[in-house]
Scaffold this active site. Structure first.
Site, PDB file in Angstrom:
ATOM      1  N   HIS A 217       6.218   6.061  -6.180  1.00  0.00           N
ATOM      2  CA  HIS A 217       4.931   5.351  -6.339  1.00  0.00           C
ATOM      3  C   HIS A 217       4.044   5.992  -7.407  1.00  0.00           C
ATOM      4  CE1 HIS A 217       5.327   2.778  -2.724  1.00  0.00           C
ATOM      5  NE2 HIS A 217       6.075   3.771  -2.300  1.00  0.00           N
TER       6      HIS A 217
ATOM      7  N   ARG B  19       7.372  11.314   2.495  1.00  0.00           N
ATOM      8  CA  ARG B  19       8.312  10.194   2.637  1.00  0.00           C
ATOM      9  C   ARG B  19       9.251  10.124   1.422  1.00  0.00           C
ATOM     10  NH1 ARG B  19       7.892   5.518   5.961  1.00  0.00           N
ATOM     11  NH2 ARG B  19       8.671   3.559   5.100  1.00  0.00           N
TER      12      ARG B  19
ATOM     13  N   ARG C 217      -0.205   8.804   3.660  1.00  0.00           N
ATOM     14  CA  ARG C 217       0.070   7.513   3.013  1.00  0.00           C
ATOM     15  C   ARG C 217       0.348   6.368   3.979  1.00  0.00           C
ATOM     16  NH1 ARG C 217       5.810   7.582   0.092  1.00  0.00           N
ATOM     17  NH2 ARG C 217       5.723   5.401   0.683  1.00  0.00           N
TER      18      ARG C 217
ATOM     19  N   ARG D 276       1.353  -2.246   3.075  1.00  0.00           N
ATOM     20  CA  ARG D 276       1.795  -3.263   2.115  1.00  0.00           C
ATOM     21  C   ARG D 276       2.030  -4.589   2.815  1.00  0.00           C
ATOM     22  NH1 ARG D 276       7.459  -0.431   0.717  1.00  0.00           N
ATOM     23  NH2 ARG D 276       8.462  -0.640   2.736  1.00  0.00           N
TER      24      ARG D 276
ATOM     25  N   ALA E  31       3.699  -1.163  -7.287  1.00  0.00           N
ATOM     26  CA  ALA E  31       2.773  -2.225  -6.910  1.00  0.00           C
ATOM     27  C   ALA E  31       2.547  -2.410  -5.409  1.00  0.00           C
ATOM     28  CB  ALA E  31       3.285  -3.551  -7.492  1.00  0.00           C
ATOM     29  N   ASP E  32       3.623  -2.472  -4.624  1.00  0.00           N
ATOM     30  CA  ASP E  32       3.469  -3.056  -3.282  1.00  0.00           C
ATOM     31  C   ASP E  32       2.388  -2.405  -2.433  1.00  0.00           C
ATOM     32  OD1 ASP E  32       5.097  -0.789  -3.092  1.00  0.00           O
ATOM     33  OD2 ASP E  32       6.451  -1.637  -1.589  1.00  0.00           O
ATOM     34  N   ARG E  33       2.300  -1.091  -2.487  1.00  0.00           N
ATOM     35  CA  ARG E  33       1.350  -0.401  -1.615  1.00  0.00           C
ATOM     36  C   ARG E  33      -0.021  -0.200  -2.271  1.00  0.00           C
ATOM     37  NH1 ARG E  33       3.789   1.162   3.073  1.00  0.00           N
ATOM     38  NH2 ARG E  33       6.035   1.560   3.094  1.00  0.00           N
TER      39      ARG E  33
ATOM     40  N   HIS F 156      19.273   0.798  -2.345  1.00  0.00           N
ATOM     41  CA  HIS F 156      19.298   2.246  -2.650  1.00  0.00           C
ATOM     42  C   HIS F 156      19.727   2.931  -1.372  1.00  0.00           C
ATOM     43  CE1 HIS F 156      15.716   2.503  -0.204  1.00  0.00           C
ATOM     44  NE2 HIS F 156      15.234   1.487  -0.898  1.00  0.00           N
TER      45      HIS F 156
ATOM     46  N   HIS G 167      14.636   8.531   0.118  1.00  0.00           N
ATOM     47  CA  HIS G 167      15.818   7.853  -0.417  1.00  0.00           C
ATOM     48  C   HIS G 167      16.758   8.903  -1.017  1.00  0.00           C
ATOM     49  CE1 HIS G 167      13.029   4.147  -1.157  1.00  0.00           C
ATOM     50  NE2 HIS G 167      13.236   4.381   0.120  1.00  0.00           N
TER      51      HIS G 167
HETATM   52  O1  LIG Z   1       8.134   2.962   1.859  1.00  0.00           O
HETATM   53  C1  LIG Z   1       8.050   2.980   0.622  1.00  0.00           C
HETATM   54  O2  LIG Z   1       7.032   2.667  -0.006  1.00  0.00           O
HETATM   55  C2  LIG Z   1       9.250   3.426  -0.191  1.00  0.00           C
HETATM   56  C3  LIG Z   1       9.318   4.924  -0.170  1.00  0.00           C
HETATM   57  O3  LIG Z   1       8.208   5.469  -0.804  1.00  0.00           O
HETATM   58  O4  LIG Z   1      10.416   2.874   0.341  1.00  0.00           O
HETATM   59  P1  LIG Z   1      11.030   1.510  -0.253  1.00  0.00           P
HETATM   60  O5  LIG Z   1      11.217   1.748  -1.728  1.00  0.00           O
HETATM   61  O6  LIG Z   1      12.355   1.369   0.446  1.00  0.00           O
HETATM   62  O7  LIG Z   1      10.113   0.426   0.043  1.00  0.00           O
HETATM   63 MN   LIG Z   2      14.345  -0.226  -0.136  1.00  0.00          MN
HETATM   64 MN   LIG Z   3      12.319   3.192   1.588  1.00  0.00          MN
END
Ligand SMILES: O=C(O)[C@@H](CO)OP(=O)(O)O
Ligand SMILES: [Mn+2]
Ligand SMILES: [Mn+2]
Length: 559
Positions: free
Chosen positions: A140, A170, A206, A213, A287-289, A472, A501
């Protein structure tokens, strides 16, 4: 040619038949690794995935899911959902956020861009606030990018800087937060020596503060808002190192779930609430978070929680996080321009698409798959179904998550014959793997395998085709290892649980009664990665992929 200038028509595949239902199953966090007791996929009963593996090499193989194969800066970068699903859906490898930010910082272009100029307008009278994930995980955000940005901002006359940290645990080992905070405090001290008033102002883990998200739990974002903007939190400390050390003493707390705290001065006043006239940068590139906090910071109309006080600020994201929503309006680095994704092509070529996951991964098979774009390409051709995730729990408590429900929706979509492509993400291996709970992760892997079976059974019934793959690694390796691959022990002789991961490749399997005889994996793309999957799926829908897509993994042999 359409009005956008793109020719959407795909050429027909010369050999493969049209009209087969294709199930595309993405197992989140499901890599291939040596079978030992820290490989939860190996330990779990996974008869379906085991049977697919027997199809190697013609119907099962491995593909790369980390590093350069998915557009990350180096081969030491583990894969993640954003880059993985981007590659799966777009069929090409794009330089991803991590790399684009590296370029912009190294060349200094970041300071010439519109986004930086916009926040700079506040440097004279206001404070610059930097909010983001503090680690070197590279999923991230990255510590070294924050360090460069701090240096660059101060050289560009930011006089007062406040950093609002989110601890990780994480993408990196749990407990590493302390070291990252010490490093940051040291950097800020050096800035102070140069006359910049720079401090950490607030923090939190976090998964509990800010980085929710797909609107799973706005309470997470609110906790962050209260600490970062209002300067209010249940815990108050004079220093962030002290905060993290002290809060971690609670055995139920870890880096991911650290409660929110604010830093206060000697009179007990928060040192860095966000005020009118301030500049704010969210420094995560992924982006997502960041979408939810971006909405809270940017939208005038906002009803997800009571913001109490909405400061008039100049806000910029490290990147623009949602191209469709143009969110946020201002950003420091242009995001990768992921266009002409396979989803958009297929819809233009009459492929009716169903996509489903539960909330925590819903955007992965829609938003990320479609090149960080929210919404439908053509609502009359697509249906996206989100199954609500459990909120407010860590998924080791419910390791089966909603795998069964996702599979049931996919099964029903397949049997309805209303769709040509039925695409799902099964979150278990990843979401439970991130908790570091090995026993629960074994249960999670079994549940995901059962879900795959249900989908393959439905494909069997309609004479369809399946593609089963992953984005992944995660659940296949739950321990930190030394260079020789043995578990690395800490100073007390204990193993260190890997919540992150991995760098492992992932499997891809094809099959089903609709798969024409003679279709098999080619042997001449040994380095194939996730980006090769899109052309493969287009072939299974009886189309040839555009010429700039990464090559298909399959061939049709006459026999
Ligand atoms: O949880 C998440 O934001 C990521 C790890 O930082 O995992 P993933 O890429 O699988 O969504
Ligand atoms: Mn994933
Ligand atoms: Mn993950």
């Amino acid at each position: 040619m359409s009005s956008s200038g793109v020719s959407w028509k795909l050429e027909d595949h010369p050999k493969l038949p049209k009209g087969k239902t294709v199930a595309v199953v993405v197992l989140d966090g499901w890599g291939e690794a040596n079978p030992d007791k820290y490989n939860c996929i190996h330990v779990a009963e996974t008869p379906t995935m085991d049977s697919l593996k027997k199809g190697a090499p013609e119907k099962w193989r491995l593909v790369k899911a980390h590093g350069k194969a998915v557009g990350l800066p180096t081969e030491d970068d583990m894969g993640n959902s954003e880059v993985g699903h981007n590659a799966l859906g777009a069929g090409r490898i794009y330089a991803q956020g991590a790399k684009l930010v590296d370029f912009a910082l190294a060349s200094g272009k970041i300071y010439e861009g519109e986004g930086f100029k916009y926040i700079k307008e506040c440097f004279d009278k206001g404070t610059l606030h930097l909010i983001g994930l503090l680690s070197d995980g590279g999923v991230h955000s990255r510590l070294d990018q924050l360090q460069l940005l701090l240096k660059g901002a101060s050289e560009n006359c930011a006089k007062r800087i406040r950093v609002h940290i989110l601890t990780d645990g994480r993408d990196v080992l749990d407990g590493t937060s302390v070291g990252f905070v010490e490093t940051l405090e040291n950097d800020l001290l050096k800035l102070q020596e140069k006359g910049v008033d720079a401090q950490i102002a607030s923090g939190g883990g976090r998964m509990y503060v800010t980085m929710d998200r797909y609107e799973n739990d706005w309470g997470v974002v609110k906790r962050g808002w209260d600490a970062q903007v209002l300067g209010e939190a249940p815990h108050k400390f004079r220093s962030a190192v002290e905060a993290v050390k002290k809060l971690r003493e609670d055995p139920n707390v870890n880096d991911q779930y650290l409660p929110p705290f604010v830093i206060v001065d000697e009179s007990g006043k928060p040192v860095g609430p966000i005020l009118d006239g301030d500049a704010v940068v969210t420094f995560n590139f992924r982006a997502d978070r960041m979408v939810m906090i971006a909405k809270a910071l940017e939208y005038e109309d906002f009803d997800k929680f009571d913001r109490v006080r909405v400061p008039k600020i100049h806000y910029a994201g490290m990147l623009q996080y949602d191209g469709e929503l143009k969110l946020p309006k201002h950003y420091l680095v242009d995001p990768p321009e992921i266009e002409r994704t396979s989803g958009e092509y297929l819809v233009h070529n009459g492929i009716r698409t169903f996509a489903c996951s539960e909330t925590v991964k819903f955007g992965h098979v829609t938003f990320f798959w479609n090149g960080n774009r929210s919404g439908y390409f053509d609502a009359s051709m697509e249906e996206y179904v989100e199954i609500p995730s459990d909120a407010g729990i860590t998924f080791n408590v419910q390791p089966k998550m909603k795998a069964l429900e996702i599979a049931e929706k996919a099964r029903d979509a397949i049997l309805s014959r209303k769709f040509d492509q039925v695409r799902v993400n099964l979150p278990n291996g990843d979401m439970v793997g991130h908790t570091g709970d090995i026993e629960a992760t074994v249960v999670a892997c079994k549940a995901a395998d059962e879900a795959v079976k249900m989908i393959l059974d439905a494909i069997e019934q309609v004479g369809g085709i399946y593609v089963v793959t992953a984005d992944h690694g995660n659940a296949e390796d739950m321990v930190k290892r030394n260079k020789s691959g043995q578990p690395a022990l800490d100073k007390n002789g204990n193993i260190q649980v890997l919540t992150s991961h991995t760098l492992q490749p992932v499997p891809i399997a094809i099959g089903g009664p609709g798969l024409m005889h003679g279709v098999r994996f080619r042997s001449d793309v040994p380095d194939g990665g996730l980006a090769n999957v899109a052309a493969t799926v287009m072939n299974l829908h009886a189309f040839i992929a555009p010429s700039d897509y990464e090559p298909t993994l399959i061939e049709v042999v006459d026999n």
